[in-house]
Design a protein around this motif. Sequence first.
Motif, PDB file in Angstrom:
ATOM      1  N   GLN A  39      -2.792   9.042  -2.110  1.00 13.31           N
ATOM      2  CA  GLN A  39      -3.888   8.386  -1.387  1.00 13.31           C
ATOM      3  C   GLN A  39      -3.740   8.573   0.126  1.00 13.31           C
ATOM      4  O   GLN A  39      -4.195   7.730   0.908  1.00 13.31           O
ATOM      5  N   SER A  40      -3.133   9.649   0.542  1.00 10.94           N
ATOM      6  CA  SER A  40      -2.942   9.898   1.966  1.00 10.94           C
ATOM      7  C   SER A  40      -4.283   9.955   2.692  1.00 10.94           C
ATOM      8  O   SER A  40      -5.235  10.581   2.220  1.00 10.94           O
ATOM      9  N   GLY A  41      -4.351   9.297   3.846  1.00 10.98           N
ATOM     10  CA  GLY A  41      -5.544   9.352   4.676  1.00 10.98           C
ATOM     11  C   GLY A  41      -6.658   8.416   4.272  1.00 10.98           C
ATOM     12  O   GLY A  41      -7.751   8.476   4.839  1.00 10.98           O
ATOM     13  N   VAL A  42      -6.410   7.499   3.321  1.00  7.77           N
ATOM     14  CA  VAL A  42      -7.488   6.605   2.885  1.00  7.77           C
ATOM     15  C   VAL A  42      -7.632   5.398   3.795  1.00  7.77           C
ATOM     16  O   VAL A  42      -8.535   4.588   3.626  1.00  7.77           O
ATOM     17  N   SER A  43      -6.723   5.250   4.763  1.00 11.13           N
ATOM     18  CA  SER A  43      -6.760   4.146   5.718  1.00 11.13           C
ATOM     19  C   SER A  43      -6.729   2.806   4.976  1.00 11.13           C
ATOM     20  O   SER A  43      -6.077   2.689   3.943  1.00 11.13           O
ATOM     21  N   HIS A  44      -7.457   1.809   5.500  1.00  8.62           N
ATOM     22  CA  HIS A  44      -7.396   0.446   4.959  1.00  8.62           C
ATOM     23  C   HIS A  44      -8.537   0.206   3.978  1.00  8.62           C
ATOM     24  O   HIS A  44      -9.176  -0.863   3.990  1.00  8.62           O
ATOM     25  N   GLY A  66      -5.765   3.108  -7.504  1.00 13.67           N
ATOM     26  CA  GLY A  66      -6.479   2.595  -6.351  1.00 13.67           C
ATOM     27  C   GLY A  66      -5.747   2.959  -5.077  1.00 13.67           C
ATOM     28  O   GLY A  66      -4.858   3.817  -5.066  1.00 13.67           O
ATOM     29  N   THR A  67      -6.102   2.305  -3.996  1.00 16.69           N
ATOM     30  CA  THR A  67      -5.555   2.592  -2.675  1.00 16.69           C
ATOM     31  C   THR A  67      -4.305   1.750  -2.409  1.00 16.69           C
ATOM     32  O   THR A  67      -4.016   0.811  -3.151  1.00 16.69           O
ATOM     33  N   PRO A  68      -3.568   2.050  -1.326  1.00 14.90           N
ATOM     34  CA  PRO A  68      -2.434   1.195  -0.971  1.00 14.90           C
ATOM     35  C   PRO A  68      -2.843  -0.257  -0.736  1.00 14.90           C
ATOM     36  O   PRO A  68      -2.112  -1.180  -1.112  1.00 14.90           O
ATOM     37  N   THR A  69      -4.006  -0.468  -0.133  1.00  7.14           N
ATOM     38  CA  THR A  69      -4.506  -1.833   0.063  1.00  7.14           C
ATOM     39  C   THR A  69      -4.708  -2.520  -1.281  1.00  7.14           C
ATOM     40  O   THR A  69      -4.333  -3.688  -1.458  1.00  7.14           O
ATOM     41  N   ASP A  70      -5.311  -1.802  -2.237  1.00 12.47           N
ATOM     42  CA  ASP A  70      -5.477  -2.345  -3.588  1.00 12.47           C
ATOM     43  C   ASP A  70      -4.120  -2.741  -4.178  1.00 12.47           C
ATOM     44  O   ASP A  70      -3.996  -3.789  -4.829  1.00 12.47           O
ATOM     45  N   CYS A  71      -3.122  -1.896  -3.972  1.00 15.98           N
ATOM     46  CA  CYS A  71      -1.798  -2.134  -4.546  1.00 15.98           C
ATOM     47  C   CYS A  71      -1.188  -3.426  -4.014  1.00 15.98           C
ATOM     48  O   CYS A  71      -0.625  -4.227  -4.784  1.00 15.98           O
ATOM     49  N   VAL A  72      -1.285  -3.638  -2.718  1.00 13.00           N
ATOM     50  CA  VAL A  72      -0.698  -4.838  -2.126  1.00 13.00           C
ATOM     51  C   VAL A  72      -1.439  -6.080  -2.605  1.00 13.00           C
ATOM     52  O   VAL A  72      -0.823  -7.104  -2.945  1.00 13.00           O
ATOM     53  N   ILE A  73      -2.758  -6.007  -2.673  1.00 10.58           N
ATOM     54  CA  ILE A  73      -3.537  -7.149  -3.163  1.00 10.58           C
ATOM     55  C   ILE A  73      -3.204  -7.440  -4.617  1.00 10.58           C
ATOM     56  O   ILE A  73      -3.014  -8.599  -5.016  1.00 10.58           O
ATOM     57  N   MET A  74      -3.127  -6.408  -5.444  1.00 14.15           N
ATOM     58  CA  MET A  74      -2.781  -6.600  -6.850  1.00 14.15           C
ATOM     59  C   MET A  74      -1.400  -7.218  -7.000  1.00 14.15           C
ATOM     60  O   MET A  74      -1.175  -8.098  -7.845  1.00 14.15           O
ATOM     61  N   ALA A  75      -0.463  -6.771  -6.186  1.00 10.56           N
ATOM     62  CA  ALA A  75       0.899  -7.297  -6.261  1.00 10.56           C
ATOM     63  C   ALA A  75       0.946  -8.765  -5.871  1.00 10.56           C
ATOM     64  O   ALA A  75       1.524  -9.599  -6.581  1.00 10.56           O
ATOM     65  N   VAL A  76       0.337  -9.092  -4.730  1.00 10.63           N
ATOM     66  CA  VAL A  76       0.451 -10.448  -4.179  1.00 10.63           C
ATOM     67  C   VAL A  76      -0.410 -11.444  -4.935  1.00 10.63           C
ATOM     68  O   VAL A  76       0.012 -12.582  -5.177  1.00 10.63           O
ATOM     69  N   ALA A 109      -1.751   1.180   6.454  1.00  6.63           N
ATOM     70  CA  ALA A 109      -2.700   0.217   5.896  1.00  6.63           C
ATOM     71  C   ALA A 109      -2.053  -0.681   4.847  1.00  6.63           C
ATOM     72  O   ALA A 109      -2.377  -1.872   4.756  1.00  6.63           O
ATOM     73  N   GLY A 110      -1.130  -0.128   4.047  1.00  8.03           N
ATOM     74  CA  GLY A 110      -0.438  -0.956   3.074  1.00  8.03           C
ATOM     75  C   GLY A 110       0.334  -2.079   3.749  1.00  8.03           C
ATOM     76  O   GLY A 110       0.325  -3.231   3.308  1.00  8.03           O
ATOM     77  N   ALA A 111       1.005  -1.735   4.862  1.00  6.17           N
ATOM     78  CA  ALA A 111       1.719  -2.756   5.624  1.00  6.17           C
ATOM     79  C   ALA A 111       0.742  -3.713   6.296  1.00  6.17           C
ATOM     80  O   ALA A 111       0.997  -4.919   6.387  1.00  6.17           O
ATOM     81  N   MET A 112      -0.376  -3.207   6.769  1.00  9.34           N
ATOM     82  CA  MET A 112      -1.377  -4.068   7.392  1.00  9.34           C
ATOM     83  C   MET A 112      -1.908  -5.109   6.408  1.00  9.34           C
ATOM     84  O   MET A 112      -2.100  -6.271   6.760  1.00  9.34           O
ATOM     85  N   GLU A 113      -2.127  -4.674   5.168  1.00  7.70           N
ATOM     86  CA  GLU A 113      -2.636  -5.626   4.178  1.00  7.70           C
ATOM     87  C   GLU A 113      -1.615  -6.715   3.898  1.00  7.70           C
ATOM     88  O   GLU A 113      -1.972  -7.881   3.711  1.00  7.70           O
TER      89      GLU A 113
END
Length: 260
Positions: A39-44, A66-76, A109-113
């Motif tokens: 998912q490189s370059g998908v931003s937030h 999904g995206t890194p943002t999706d991953c963090v939301i799913m995890a948390v 973006a993953g860290a931002m989320e």
Amino acid sequence: MRILVTNDDGIHAPGLEACARIARALSDDVWVVAPETDQSGVSHSLSLSDPLRLRKVEEQRYAVKGTPTDCVIMAVRHILADHKPDLVLSGVNRGQNVAEDVGYSGTVAGAMEGTVLGIPSVALSQAYGFETKAAPAYTVAEHWGPQVIRTLLEQGIPPGIVVNVNFPNRPVDDVKGIAVTAQGRRNQDLLRIDQRADGRGNPYYWIAFEKRIFETVNGSDLHALDQGLISVTPLRLDMTDEPEMTRLAQVFTRGQAFAR
């Protein structure tokens, strides 16, 4: 300390394994939730029009379509909903994330989320050169990463701040130290469109940067990597420019009489 590890290079990326090892140097409670594919370059970005598919790879390791943002939301909010992480580590990205990369990067973006969700978060990226492109030396990030993260945690990461860490393309023993830096800017004259043709003669295009040396600004993340330093850049979620906000407020206040 419970640590969530994610990335944007995908669940099978070598950098993700390096990030998990960094996390395990800090804690025994490490969870990996990463994108199913690169998912490189998908931003937030969020997946709002497609369902999220969750796959358990092994114990405490999941892949999300999904995206890194999706991953963090799913995890948390789902996987770790009963006991959320104390720290989010995103990376280790294959390639540096500095200057304008910050706006495009799924790793950042993953860290931002994580920061959006109130969790201290750090993005980790490993620079590489032409000769190491096929196999970046994640040993640099693995060697220095735990030390950098421990220091950040000891000092405290303020709410609303995500820390962007980039490791130089140097052998471990050649790293010159750690520099706290500002986000740099590239020479945008290097940005170009690379036009090519497929087997049928139809054109297609790549966005690319010319491989030319340009002068970097002292104190920037770009300059630090050039000097063989680990770059540590604190980034704010709040992108408001307060001086400009004040100036515009004065402008529009003076114009209220015309609005009436």
